[in-house]
Write an enzyme that holds these catalytic residues in place. Structure first.
Site, PDB file in Angstrom:
ATOM      1  N   TYR A  97      -6.403 -86.700 -10.694  1.00  0.00           N
ATOM      2  CA  TYR A  97      -5.316 -87.396 -11.383  1.00  0.00           C
ATOM      3  C   TYR A  97      -4.360 -87.974 -10.351  1.00  0.00           C
ATOM      4  CZ  TYR A  97      -0.898 -87.892 -13.881  1.00  0.00           C
ATOM      5  OH  TYR A  97       0.300 -88.359 -14.367  1.00  0.00           O
ATOM      6  N   LYS A 193      -1.869 -84.643 -23.734  1.00  0.00           N
ATOM      7  CA  LYS A 193      -3.203 -85.165 -24.018  1.00  0.00           C
ATOM      8  C   LYS A 193      -3.852 -84.415 -25.184  1.00  0.00           C
ATOM      9  CE  LYS A 193      -2.517 -87.834 -20.390  1.00  0.00           C
ATOM     10  NZ  LYS A 193      -1.419 -87.220 -19.638  1.00  0.00           N
TER      11      LYS A 193
END
Length: 357
Positions: A97, A193
């Site tokens: 990420y 998420k």
């Protein structure tokens, strides 16, 4: 309640409930307060909040540890990185990420720590890189390349080398893997998420089974002020109640799309780890063709996030912080819960039109 004998699908629904007393609400309330009356277990809302605790109990039950809610995924990531001693070394996957890697690079430039990168899917290479490392960061699958790590082997090697391990479990969710049970020291999630699942809040979480690490993470959250709002925590818990059914549908959709995309003439490569709801494709025709797909889709949303009920796609190299090893024509796909035939028609049409452009 003892959640140990329950399946993950049941834990999601049962954990984080109020006590069963006559007349009690079946779900937790939202505790809007900045301070508490003296004499109780908590004095100030930066230290703790009953609404956080309900969410933390639920995710802790899923990940088999003690959880802490943070204001964002980056807040949770920063707290985990602060476990590294001053001047210590962090090993991070080559593909991760980009918020994590950007933060590590910033801290390295300031002299706070040192950073080493290695291919986490190459188990011997990653284990070799553990030498002179204080903390090993792991993603599996990786973002956005969807590489898979041998987590039990890596965690065992790190423990033998006295290296602390942190696993970002955002992509897999605790429904596919529970890293603490495989040997990790800390798990982090962007609760924005899959956990919350509706693209309507920002939140993060850490989970650990080690009481000393939990205390250090709690202290970091308190002193940095990276605390979640009670409304966000309540929404995240409500969203998490349906994680099992949402994720089951999204994973089934992703598997079907991956199989069909493998035979599509406009797709050079499909990156799919074999499970989960994330995949990536390399679009034939380069950057222009990949961008044409983004512009042509009608149902898929061109957006940078993931894990919501809606399907989203994005050309990741549009972000300058992505490493050069990520192909320019790679589209990351977050597969949602829509009808798979509708998703396929839209994506197929966009891919076919990109050939003409």
């Amino acid at each position: 309640m003892n959640h140990d004998p329950l399946s993950s699908a049941t834990r999601i629904v049962a954990a984080g409930r109020p006590s069963r007393v006559p007349g009690a609400a079946v779900g937790p309330s939202v505790e809007f307060t900045s301070t508490f009356v003296t004499g109780g277990d908590n004095a100030y809302a930066r230290f703790d909040n009953p609404t956080w605790r309900a969410f933390e109990e639920a995710i802790g039950a899923l990940e088999h540890g003690s959880a802490l809610a943070f204001a964002s995924g980056m807040g949770a990531i920063r707290a985990a990185i602060e476990l590294v001693p001053l001047g210590g070394a962090v090993l991070v996957p080559q593909h991760s990420y980009n918020g994590t890697t950007a933060l590590l690079d910033k801290l390295a430039e300031a002299g706070r720590l040192r950073v080493t990168r290695a291919d986490v899917s190459d188990t011997p290479a990653y284990i070799d890189a553990l030498d002179h490392t204080d903390l090993a960061w792991v993603e599996s699958p990786t973002n956005p390349m969807l590489e898979v790590a041998d987590l039990p082997t890596l965690f065992k090697a790190a423990r033998e080398s006295r290296v602390l391990t942190v696993c970002d479990n955002t992509f897999a969710t605790p429904l596919l893997q529970q890293p603490l049970t495989l040997g990790a020291d800390v798990v982090v999630h962007s609760a924005t998420k899959y956990l919350s699942g509706h693209s309507d809040l920002i939140m993060g979480v850490t989970v650990t089974a080690d009481p000393q690490i939990q205390q250090r993470l709690h202290s970091e959250r308190t002193l940095s002020g990276a605390i979640a709002g009670p409304m966000e925590a309540w929404l995240a818990l409500r969203g998490m109640r349906t994680l099992h059914v949402r994720f089951e549908r999204a994973c089934a959709n992703a598997a079907e799309l991956a199989a069909r995309l493998a035979d599509h003439p406009q797709v050079e490569a499909v990156r799919y780890p074999g499970s989960g709801a994330m995949l990536a494709i390399d679009v034939r025709g380069g950057v222009g063709a990949a961008e044409a797909v983004e512009q042509a889709v009608q149902l898929w949303l061109p957006a940078t996030s993931l894990g919501g009920v809606e399907s989203m796609l994005e050309r990741r190299r549009r972000h300058t912080s992505e490493p050069m090893t990520v192909p320019e024509n790679l589209l990351r796909l977050s597969v949602g819960i829509e009808d798979v035939e509708d998703l396929w028609r839209d994506l197929d049409a966009a891919l076919s039109s990109s050939r003409a452009s």
